[in-house]
Write a protein that holds these residues in place. Structure first.
Motif, PDB file in Angstrom:
ATOM      1  N   ARG A  68       0.828  -1.216   0.000  1.00  0.00           N
ATOM      2  CA  ARG A  68       0.000   0.000   0.000  1.00  0.00           C
ATOM      3  C   ARG A  68       0.856   1.257   0.000  1.00  0.00           C
ATOM      4  O   ARG A  68       0.542   2.241   0.664  1.00  0.00           O
ATOM      5  CB  ARG A  68      -0.963   0.003   1.181  1.00  0.00           C
ATOM      6  N   GLY A  69       1.966   1.241  -0.700  1.00  0.00           N
ATOM      7  CA  GLY A  69       2.822   2.409  -0.818  1.00  0.00           C
ATOM      8  C   GLY A  69       3.726   2.662   0.366  1.00  0.00           C
ATOM      9  O   GLY A  69       4.402   3.678   0.423  1.00  0.00           O
ATOM     10  N   ALA A  70       3.773   1.749   1.321  1.00  0.00           N
ATOM     11  CA  ALA A  70       4.625   1.904   2.501  1.00  0.00           C
ATOM     12  C   ALA A  70       5.625   0.757   2.559  1.00  0.00           C
ATOM     13  O   ALA A  70       5.279  -0.387   2.245  1.00  0.00           O
ATOM     14  CB  ALA A  70       3.775   1.900   3.769  1.00  0.00           C
ATOM     15  N   PRO A  71       6.880   1.024   2.955  1.00  0.00           N
ATOM     16  CA  PRO A  71       7.861  -0.049   3.067  1.00  0.00           C
ATOM     17  C   PRO A  71       7.483  -1.012   4.187  1.00  0.00           C
ATOM     18  O   PRO A  71       7.048  -0.597   5.265  1.00  0.00           O
ATOM     19  CB  PRO A  71       9.170   0.672   3.370  1.00  0.00           C
ATOM     20  N   ALA A  72       7.629  -2.307   3.910  1.00  0.00           N
ATOM     21  CA  ALA A  72       7.226  -3.323   4.873  1.00  0.00           C
ATOM     22  C   ALA A  72       8.116  -4.549   4.735  1.00  0.00           C
ATOM     23  O   ALA A  72       8.875  -4.690   3.769  1.00  0.00           O
ATOM     24  CB  ALA A  72       5.768  -3.708   4.657  1.00  0.00           C
ATOM     25  N   LEU A  73       8.016  -5.426   5.727  1.00  0.00           N
ATOM     26  CA  LEU A  73       8.672  -6.727   5.682  1.00  0.00           C
ATOM     27  C   LEU A  73       7.591  -7.786   5.591  1.00  0.00           C
ATOM     28  O   LEU A  73       6.690  -7.825   6.440  1.00  0.00           O
ATOM     29  CB  LEU A  73       9.517  -6.951   6.946  1.00  0.00           C
ATOM     30  N   LYS A  74       7.646  -8.622   4.585  1.00  0.00           N
ATOM     31  CA  LYS A  74       6.675  -9.702   4.415  1.00  0.00           C
ATOM     32  C   LYS A  74       7.270 -10.949   5.056  1.00  0.00           C
ATOM     33  O   LYS A  74       8.338 -11.417   4.652  1.00  0.00           O
ATOM     34  CB  LYS A  74       6.411  -9.925   2.932  1.00  0.00           C
ATOM     35  N   MET A  75       6.620 -11.472   6.070  1.00  0.00           N
ATOM     36  CA  MET A  75       7.140 -12.597   6.833  1.00  0.00           C
ATOM     37  C   MET A  75       7.028 -13.902   6.052  1.00  0.00           C
ATOM     38  O   MET A  75       6.040 -14.141   5.364  1.00  0.00           O
ATOM     39  CB  MET A  75       6.381 -12.754   8.157  1.00  0.00           C
ATOM     40  N   ILE A  76       8.047 -14.753   6.178  1.00  0.00           N
ATOM     41  CA  ILE A  76       8.035 -16.086   5.574  1.00  0.00           C
ATOM     42  C   ILE A  76       7.327 -16.992   6.556  1.00  0.00           C
ATOM     43  O   ILE A  76       7.638 -16.997   7.753  1.00  0.00           O
ATOM     44  CB  ILE A  76       9.472 -16.563   5.299  1.00  0.00           C
ATOM     45  N   GLY A  77       6.361 -17.757   6.081  1.00  0.00           N
ATOM     46  CA  GLY A  77       5.523 -18.590   6.945  1.00  0.00           C
ATOM     47  C   GLY A  77       6.306 -19.557   7.815  1.00  0.00           C
ATOM     48  O   GLY A  77       7.183 -20.270   7.347  1.00  0.00           O
ATOM     49  N   GLY A  78       6.001 -19.573   9.113  1.00  0.00           N
ATOM     50  CA  GLY A  78       6.598 -20.501  10.048  1.00  0.00           C
ATOM     51  C   GLY A  78       7.972 -20.099  10.575  1.00  0.00           C
ATOM     52  O   GLY A  78       8.547 -20.814  11.385  1.00  0.00           O
ATOM     53  N   LYS A  79       8.519 -18.965  10.147  1.00  0.00           N
ATOM     54  CA  LYS A  79       9.864 -18.569  10.564  1.00  0.00           C
ATOM     55  C   LYS A  79       9.864 -17.681  11.811  1.00  0.00           C
ATOM     56  O   LYS A  79      10.906 -17.507  12.426  1.00  0.00           O
ATOM     57  CB  LYS A  79      10.572 -17.804   9.439  1.00  0.00           C
TER      58      LYS A  79
END
Length: 83
Positions: A68-79
């Motif tokens: 949505r136009g904002a910097p983010a970290l997408k988490m890897i499942g189960g980590k």
């Protein structure tokens, strides 16, 4: 789409590595669901040396992205786990 509210929610959670239980972040999370993404502007305390990599076991737990136009970290499942 609208950007996330920069002030964000008041509730904070601690995010830990699922493998070695090293604390990674203190994060202002909204809602009751699973941790799928972390907006960088909502991270209160960062315990990592390199973004998206656990300082304890050197395992990658997230990928850098724009949501949505904002910097983010997408988490890897189960980590990661949160308390």
């Amino acid at each position: 789409m609208a950007k996330p509210n920069p002030k964000g929610p008041q509730k904070t959670v601690d995010i830990y590595c699922a493998k070695c239980w090293t604390q990674l972040y203190k994060y202002r999370k909204g809602g009751k669901g699973a941790l799928v993404k972390c907006f960088k502007e909502r991270i209160v305390k960062d315990h990592t040396d390199q973004e998206g990599v656990c300082p304890g076991c050197k395992q990658a737990f997230a990928r850098e992205t724009m949501i949505r136009g904002a910097p983010a970290l997408k988490m890897i499942g189960g980590k990661v786990h949160m308390k």
